[in-house]
Scaffold this motif. Sequence first.
Motif, short mmCIF file in Angstrom:
data_model
loop_
_atom_site.label_atom_id
_atom_site.label_comp_id
_atom_site.label_asym_id
_atom_site.label_seq_id
_atom_site.Cartn_x
_atom_site.Cartn_y
_atom_site.Cartn_z
N ALA A 68 -14.17 107.18 60.24
CA ALA A 68 -14.77 105.85 60.31
C ALA A 68 -14.14 105.04 61.45
CB ALA A 68 -14.59 105.13 58.99
N SER A 69 -14.91 104.04 61.94
CA SER A 69 -14.36 103.14 62.95
C SER A 69 -13.43 102.16 62.27
CB SER A 69 -15.50 102.37 63.62
OG SER A 69 -15.99 101.39 62.72
N ARG A 70 -12.63 101.47 63.07
CA ARG A 70 -11.68 100.51 62.51
C ARG A 70 -12.41 99.43 61.69
NH1 ARG A 70 -6.51 101.23 61.24
NH2 ARG A 70 -5.30 99.31 61.40
N GLY A 71 -13.55 98.97 62.22
CA GLY A 71 -14.31 97.94 61.52
C GLY A 71 -14.83 98.43 60.17
N GLN A 72 -15.28 99.70 60.15
CA GLN A 72 -15.75 100.28 58.89
C GLN A 72 -14.61 100.40 57.89
OE1 GLN A 72 -17.45 103.91 60.51
NE2 GLN A 72 -19.52 103.21 59.96
#
Lengths: 357, 201
Positions: free
Chosen positions: A272-276
């Motif tokens: 996952a991305s950091r935002g996710q």
Amino acid sequence: MWIQELRLSRFRSYEELRLEFETGAVALLGHNAQGKTNLIEAIGLLSTGISHRESVARRMVSYGAETAGVWGLVSRLDGSISLDVEIQAGRKTLAVNGIECDRLDEFVGGLNAMVFHAGDVDLVTGEPSLRRRHLNEEISKRRPRYLSDLTAYRRCLFQRNSALKRARGASRMPAAVMAFGEELARLGERLIADRVAHVEAFSEPARSLQRRLSGEAETLSIRYEASATPGEMLRALEGAASDELERGVTLVGPHRDDLAITINGRSVRRHASRGQQKTAALAMKLAEATLDAQDPAVPLLDDIMSELDRDRRERLGDELARFEQYFVTGTQKGDLSDSVLRGADVRWVEEGRVRSA
Amino acid sequence: MATYPRAVTRLIEAFRKLPGVGPKSAQRYAVHVLRASMDDARELADAILEVKTSIKPCKRCGNYTDTDLCSVCADPRRDPRSLCVVSYVRDLMAIERAGEFRGQYHVLGGVLSPADGIGPEDLTVGALIERVRDEHVTEVILATSPSVEGDATALYLARLLGAVPELEVTRLASGLPAGADLDYADQTTIAAALSGRRRLE
């Protein structure tokens, strides 16, 4: 539930402070190092009796002062209660409605507030031990019996590991190890059952939260990964016997369990991305804050909003509106969302003073 | 700096070895002995020596006695077929004070605690098995404390005794203290009492 009034006395950067609140959003704005997080910490202290960032009570007392105090008036579904934390000579005294508590668990539960801070992302990206600790804390808040089971489990694990270490290299499990194994399985299965029930209760609300926060793009799944299913832990221990004798430690039980967290079927930790990841940690904790559906907790979001993109920020504000009251901090209005600022009680925090906007 | 004469510090050191006695208390006891009459001091010294020379464990059960068999084992009215297993003599005394139990005892001398290096061979487990076999015991009550170690010790013995035919093995119940208000009990006790609840006959 919601916080009607908060008073601080010689707590951190605050000399004397008295704040009154209404229901709805409370936005604490100010430059860095002005005392926003100290306010969040004080409210958290009223909730758990413990600071979320400081283990040495003495350090919460203002420089040069002897005693610090935090007092709060909480409006609950079942009436108002006052909570009192006094720190003197490094010792904390806790009181509910003016009556001193002998034990921490008599104090905890009066105010159910949940602190959200930047480090929460470790809950989904960090070591399994962080997730186990989080589960232990959250379940202990709701089931005092869980805490005594956990203490007994750790004691039993220590005894069994001591016996295993002595038996290292033996060909069969000594009877004493087996006796502690039976006790370990009895306690361990109770912990696992409580954890599974807790995770099942919040995983569905967390999934809906992630969906809404991500604009219907992300499906979050949180599942408890048990090393043994209920009723099977003793057999699982027997199955691991030869490995355990070789390594001299207990390899099965809730002390090795973890949460499996995925978004759209892929591991949050790896893909996952950091935002996710930040959204997932937020969704998980917000879902836990709604578990007591009758009288939900008070979310305290310390510098969380500025970490999310504009769309997620707006949607988060909509979600927070479901709570009777919540607190957010930021350095400026632009850190927060319109959905939060609409109708929010905005306070500016500057050098240990708080004024209304 | 002035200090006590050697004989006094020796006494203080001796008192300090007692459980729960710190340096301040030890000094108070020693000064008390200094100021006591010669008769009282001699009585204390004699009592200590007598207990060490005349008291030994009961051959059968491990209780303290000054003869071969302790007063419980020697009492013909006590039922030898019912055996209550305790960790220490002080637990035996606690059960005796209740005055309910009419059987006999077996003192283990501790609980299993691998962390302290205490295994089955450090307890009187072998003697217990022999007694159960040789004395036609029909019931064993496991009365170790309801701690992690006490529970594990009881489980260990229950498994060991499970092989003996027609022997009933029971464990002391844990739950609410008698005569106390429910709202004074702690959560662990209430949880144990709930899970151990029984039907009203």
